[in-house]
Design an enzyme around this catalytic site. Structure first.
Site, PDB file in Angstrom:
ATOM      1  N   HIS A  63     -42.409 -19.395  32.849  1.00 28.72           N
ATOM      2  CA  HIS A  63     -43.042 -20.244  33.739  1.00 28.72           C
ATOM      3  C   HIS A  63     -42.766 -19.955  35.086  1.00 28.72           C
ATOM      4  O   HIS A  63     -41.547 -19.801  35.636  1.00 28.72           O
ATOM      5  CB  HIS A  63     -42.359 -21.529  33.385  1.00 28.72           C
ATOM      6  CG  HIS A  63     -42.809 -22.786  34.076  1.00 28.72           C
ATOM      7  ND1 HIS A  63     -44.419 -22.983  34.411  1.00 28.72           N
ATOM      8  CD2 HIS A  63     -42.501 -23.896  34.848  1.00 28.72           C
ATOM      9  CE1 HIS A  63     -44.686 -24.091  35.024  1.00 28.72           C
ATOM     10  NE2 HIS A  63     -43.261 -24.517  35.352  1.00 28.72           N
ATOM     11  N   SER A  76     -44.695 -25.069  40.196  1.00 27.97           N
ATOM     12  CA  SER A  76     -45.151 -26.028  39.433  1.00 27.97           C
ATOM     13  C   SER A  76     -45.608 -27.154  39.739  1.00 27.97           C
ATOM     14  O   SER A  76     -46.693 -27.172  40.245  1.00 27.97           O
ATOM     15  CB  SER A  76     -43.957 -26.129  38.275  1.00 27.97           C
ATOM     16  OG  SER A  76     -44.441 -26.913  36.845  1.00 27.97           O
ATOM     17  N   ASP A 113     -47.892 -18.113  30.974  1.00 26.40           N
ATOM     18  CA  ASP A 113     -46.917 -19.431  31.267  1.00 26.40           C
ATOM     19  C   ASP A 113     -47.458 -20.477  30.339  1.00 26.40           C
ATOM     20  O   ASP A 113     -48.666 -20.887  30.179  1.00 26.40           O
ATOM     21  CB  ASP A 113     -47.655 -19.808  32.782  1.00 26.40           C
ATOM     22  CG  ASP A 113     -46.601 -20.984  33.431  1.00 26.40           C
ATOM     23  OD1 ASP A 113     -46.238 -21.763  32.560  1.00 26.40           O
ATOM     24  OD2 ASP A 113     -46.543 -20.595  34.465  1.00 26.40           O
TER      25      ASP A 113
END
Length: 550
Positions: free
Chosen positions: A519, A262, A489
């Site tokens: 995610h 991320s 995602d």
């Protein structure tokens, strides 16, 4: 960049991956709130311009920001890890890994301001688990799990068993970035004040609500400046990348072997730009699009969460009468969610512990559950219960997003998220500019558009100026970086992976696609993804560019 939680004064930007830490937090909060959760919910495993403070050439930039020798040669004093601090989220000291290996913690000293490397310093908390096979040890593998604002010191142990194969050749290492957890945490308001702040109306409907919203941003930013003003200018991504280069040297590694998730991919991209010749075996998962401005990132995130909600609704409809939500089509379920949020905007409902569920918290809770497909049963249950007048479960999910534990204590994840985002991004939107963008956001997402559109105001009152329009991640000459995009995602949409590959430059980025939900990809359970990542990190086998895992 995208992070959900416009509950903080950030423009709908980056968020950490839904980690095992969050899963444990949700399970604990569920118990404290007297809620019952499904099994799957309790064992689930978050810019092309130039940085104005940097020189133009990566290696010159690295040289000018080098730490002095007394810091690069410092010896770390590794000891048994303490109980996590309040800023890290509290809890218990990490348990040993399978086989008995104990986690060790240490503190590294870094310059507060790399432009004054012999000036004031800042302590950075580190954690490690030594390799299980010292004879085959490559070096350290450094993790950043996202945010910005996520604690690596608590995050890495929560994933420990998932990375046991990687530990056969690496010491697993992570850290609390500057401003996070035990690394001089940014602080803004106390717990009672945050309860009220996170419950406020984040989607104003009239001029009075608009004024209240802007006043809230001023109040929060003022608290951050009062409590953490001296460090706010120095908590950005560039300095965090410089800290990683110092960490590489202190750990004694010739190259930085790195696993970024991320926001950790943006941090890794900036590191690669600053220190291309120091890049070792590197993996980016759940990839931030470095070519987007904060506005574009927020809009992309609105699309991503809308897609995830649609996929959730399709799944619910496919189960027929087993789906507890009203509606026989995905559109009807979406209409139900929109209607529920409208009702909560007018009149909150009971949550737990004397607190109510507001529209803001419900939206936040819905987004939290969309970070992982394993949380979909909790989302269905929470929406069904809220429809019946009980907002406890959605409030629990919102609390997990905001870092509130069962004792009502907040970690500093959202304060750090705001501080890093606002010192990174130059964009400062006015009220008029924000309102002019709302129609576009609403068109993209009837559920999340307003929430993320209003988030554009997030840094408008921040006391420190931002550094860039977009981060520069170009890294000519760097070793191959494996870049993994997940087609489902919600927080870092799939398109960001391809943009990152292109921005890193020819011969650097290697794209791998995972056709899945949630995610991130490595912890999704996909053997294909894990084999590709493990093959590169352990054996140096670079997957073919364009590989697809289903």
């Amino acid at each position: 960049m995208p992070s959900f939680s416009a509950s903080t004064p950030t423009a709908g930007r980056r968020r950490p991956a839904l980690t095992a830490v969050t899963a444990v937090a949700v399970a604990t909060l569920l118990a404290a709130a007297g809620c019952s959760g499904s099994d799957s919910g309790s064992d689930s495993g978050d810019q092309g311009g130039q940085n104005s403070r940097n020189d133009q050439d990566g290696q010159n930039r690295a040289g000018k920001s080098a730490a002095p020798k007394d810091l690069t040669s410092q010896k770390l004093d590794w000891k048994a890890c303490p109980t996590p601090s309040a800023a890290e989220g509290g809890g218990t000291a990490p348990s040993p890994l399978p086989g008995g290996t104990k986690w060790e913690c240490a503190t590294m000293t870094a310059p507060l301001d790399y432009a004054k490397p012999k000036g004031a310093t800042i302590p950075l908390a580190l954690i490690r688990a030594k390799t299980s096979d010292p004879g085959k040890r490559i070096g350290s593998l450094v993790f950043n799990f996202g945010g910005p604002g996520g604690s690596g010191v608590t995050g890495l142990p929560s994933f420990g068993k998932d990375y046991e194969k990687l530990r056969t050749r690496y010491d697993l290492v992570s850290f609390d970035p500057r401003g996070v957890g035990r690394s001089e945490p940014v602080e803004c308001k106390d717990d009672k004040q945050l309860d009220a702040y996170y419950a406020r109306d984040m989607t104003p409907d009239d001029s009075a609500e608009e004024k209240s919203y802007v006043d809230g941003l001023k109040w929060y930013a003022g608290g951050c400046e009062q409590k953490s003003g001296k460090e706010l200018p120095f908590v950005g991504t560039v300095n965090a990348a410089r800290d990683m280069e110092l960490m590489r040297q202190v750990l004694g590694d010739d190259k930085l072997n790195y696993f970024g998730i991320s926001y950790g991919t943006e941090l890794g991209g900036v590191y690669a730009h600053l220190y291309p010749k120091s890049v070792g075996r590197t993996v980016f998962d759940a990839v931030v699009d470095p070519t987007e401005s904060s506005e574009q990132g927020s809009l992309g995130q609105a699309k991503g969460f809308q897609l995830a909600l649609t996929n959730f609704a399709k799944d619910c409809v496919s189960r027929g009468d087993a789906c507890t939500l009203p509606g026989s089509t995905p559109q009807e379920i979406q209409n139900f969610v929109v209607g529920l949020l409208d009702r909560l905007d007018k009149k909150p409902i009971n949550g737990f512990g004397g607190r109510q569920l507001t529209e803001t918290q419900a939206t936040n809770g819905i987004a939290q559950a969309l970070y992982s497909k394993e949380y979909w049963p909790l989302l269905e249950q929470g929406l069904d219960e809220a429809d019946g007048g009980s907002g406890a479960l959605l409030l629990v999910l919102s609390d997990a997003m905001n870092g509130r534990n069962e004792k009502g204590r907040y970690s500093n994840i959202q304060a750090a998220n705001a501080a890093v985002n606002c010192v990174d991004s130059k964009q400062r939107y006015t009220l008029a500019q924000t309102k002019a963008k709302l129609a576009e956001f609403r068109k993209v997402s009837p559920v999340f558009g307003d929430f993320l559109g209003w988030g554009l105001l997030g840094c408008s009152e921040w006391p420190v100026p931002g550094e860039w329009d977009k981060p520069d991640v170009s890294a000519p000459g760097a070793a191959p970086i494996l870049v993994i995009g997940n087609t489902g995602d919600p927080a870092t949409p799939y398109e960001g992976a391809r943009a990152m590959v292109k921005a890193l430059g020819k011969g650097v980025g290697v794209e791998l696609t995972y056709e899945g939900q949630g995610h991130g990809a490595y912890n999704s359970g996909s053997t294909c993804v894990q084999n590709a990542v493990n093959g590169y990190l352990l054996d140096g086998k670079v997957p073919k560019n364009g590989t697809v895992c289903k």
